[in-house]
Design an enzyme around this catalytic site. Structure first.
Site, PDB file in Angstrom:
ATOM      1  CG  HIS A  76      -5.854  -1.992   0.064  1.00 12.97           C
ATOM      2  ND1 HIS A  76      -5.010  -1.659  -0.968  1.00 12.97           N
ATOM      3  CD2 HIS A  76      -5.341  -1.392   1.165  1.00 12.97           C
ATOM      4  CE1 HIS A  76      -4.052  -0.881  -0.523  1.00 12.97           C
ATOM      5  NE2 HIS A  76      -4.215  -0.710   0.782  1.00 12.97           N
ATOM      6  CG  ASP A 122      -6.772  -2.354  -3.666  1.00 12.99           C
ATOM      7  OD1 ASP A 122      -7.212  -1.304  -3.170  1.00 12.99           O
ATOM      8  OD2 ASP A 122      -5.553  -2.614  -3.734  1.00 12.99           O
ATOM      9  CB  SER A 132      -0.957  -0.050   1.201  1.00 12.67           C
ATOM     10  OG  SER A 132      -1.967   0.921   1.084  1.00 12.67           O
TER      11      SER A 132
END
Length: 320
Positions: A290, A260, A163
């Site tokens: 995610h 995501d 991320s």
């Protein structure tokens, strides 16, 4: 593919939880950080994490003081040096820690048989861009200077993260490729690669922007905390997808997940690297959302995906 049943069940539990348990957009930054810490501990308790030969905390010199790192060493049957991976945790540049990164760091250390150096970089909004990036760069410099002592191979050093950490790792890979000794690999797990909040180039931001574990509105809040007035989202140190020359970056493993909002920009970055002549392994994992690489104790689907990613990382380093 439908959302993995265990992730769907988790989302249902979150939806039914009272606001005082799960919070919301009005959470203070301290409350949001605590929620991230608690979530990581609950979804993969320490006893469900991978076993490594050792995990040691250190501090390394940084631009604003000592930077905490945690060094994980794999169990080995040989004394030969192994690859080393610098790992930057996720959390929207605003949350996350060495503790929340522990699940992924241990899994990669054990499964890929690499030394993992996890970085506890400074967080926004108290320390906005480029503070966290500078801390990661300092940690990478320390790794390069001490890699032999860590049991690592100087010729096989890589960077990785998930991320926001994937964003930082991608930026580091570009910077080092342009100005330093090239890295051997980069591992980017559902990375944020373009922080332009006005673009419509990534349909997943809208199509998958609500109803899953990470929402586009949360991305907006994180970017607004990370960047300050005058910061340009088109700066490649902010948005690695905007880099003008990616040809000097190392071979890449990019992992995206089906549910995501960041999926399309991760896919776009893989395509740009390929177009620049960089070897790329892109694993687009069906059924996951995610953040699920932190949920290995909860999700069999995530455990399988992590094992596949670790195999790909191992092969990437072996090719160097």
């Amino acid at each position: 593919m439908p959302l993995a049943p265990e992730i769907k069940e988790l989302m249902a539990m979150i939806a039914e939880a009272p606001p005082e348990v799960i919070g919301g957009p009005d959470l203070t930054i301290e409350e949001a950080r605590e929620l991230v810490e608690v979530g990581a501990a609950l979804t993969t308790p320490p006893e469900q994490r991978s076993t490594v030969a050792s995990a040691e905390d250190h501090t390394v010199p940084g631009p604003a003081g000592p930077v905490p790192v945690r060094v994980y060493r794999p169990a080995r049957t040989t004394s030969s040096p192994v690859p080393t991976l610098l790992w930057a945790h996720g959390g929207g540049w605003c949350s996350g820690s060495l503790e929340t990164a522990d699940t992924a760091a241990r899994a990669l250390c054990s499964l890929a048989e690499v030394v993992v150096v996890s970085v506890g970089y400074r967080l926004a909004p108290e320390a906005p861009f480029p503070a966290g990036l500078d801390d990661c760069a300092a940690a990478l410099a320390w790794v390069r200077g001490t890699v032999a002592e860590l049991g690592g191979d100087p010729a096989r050093i890589g960077v990785g993260g998930d991320s926001a950490g994937g964003n930082l790792a991608a930026v580091l890979a570009q910077a080092v490729g342009s100005h330093g000794v090239p890295l051997a690999a980069q591992m980017l797990v559902y990375p944020a690669t373009d922080l332009d909040l006005t673009t419509d180039a990534y349909p997943s931001r809208e199509a998958l922007g609500t109803g899953y574990l990470f929402e586009t509105a949360e991305l907006v809040r994180c970017v607004e905390r990370y960047l300050t007035a005058g910061d340009d989202p088109a700066d490649p140190r902010v948005s690695p997808l905007r880099g003008t020359d990616l040809s000097t970056t190392p071979p890449a493993l990019i992992v995206t997940v089906e549910y995501d909002p960041l999926r399309d920009e991760g896919t776009a970055y893989a395509a740009r690297l390929r177009a620049a002549g960089v070897p790329v392994v892109h694993q687009d994992v069906a059924g996951l959302a995610h953040g699920t690489f932190d949920m290995l104790g909860l999700s069999e689907t995530a455990r399988t995906a992590m094992a596949e990613a670790a195999r790909a990382l191992k092969a990437l380093f072996a090719s160097r």
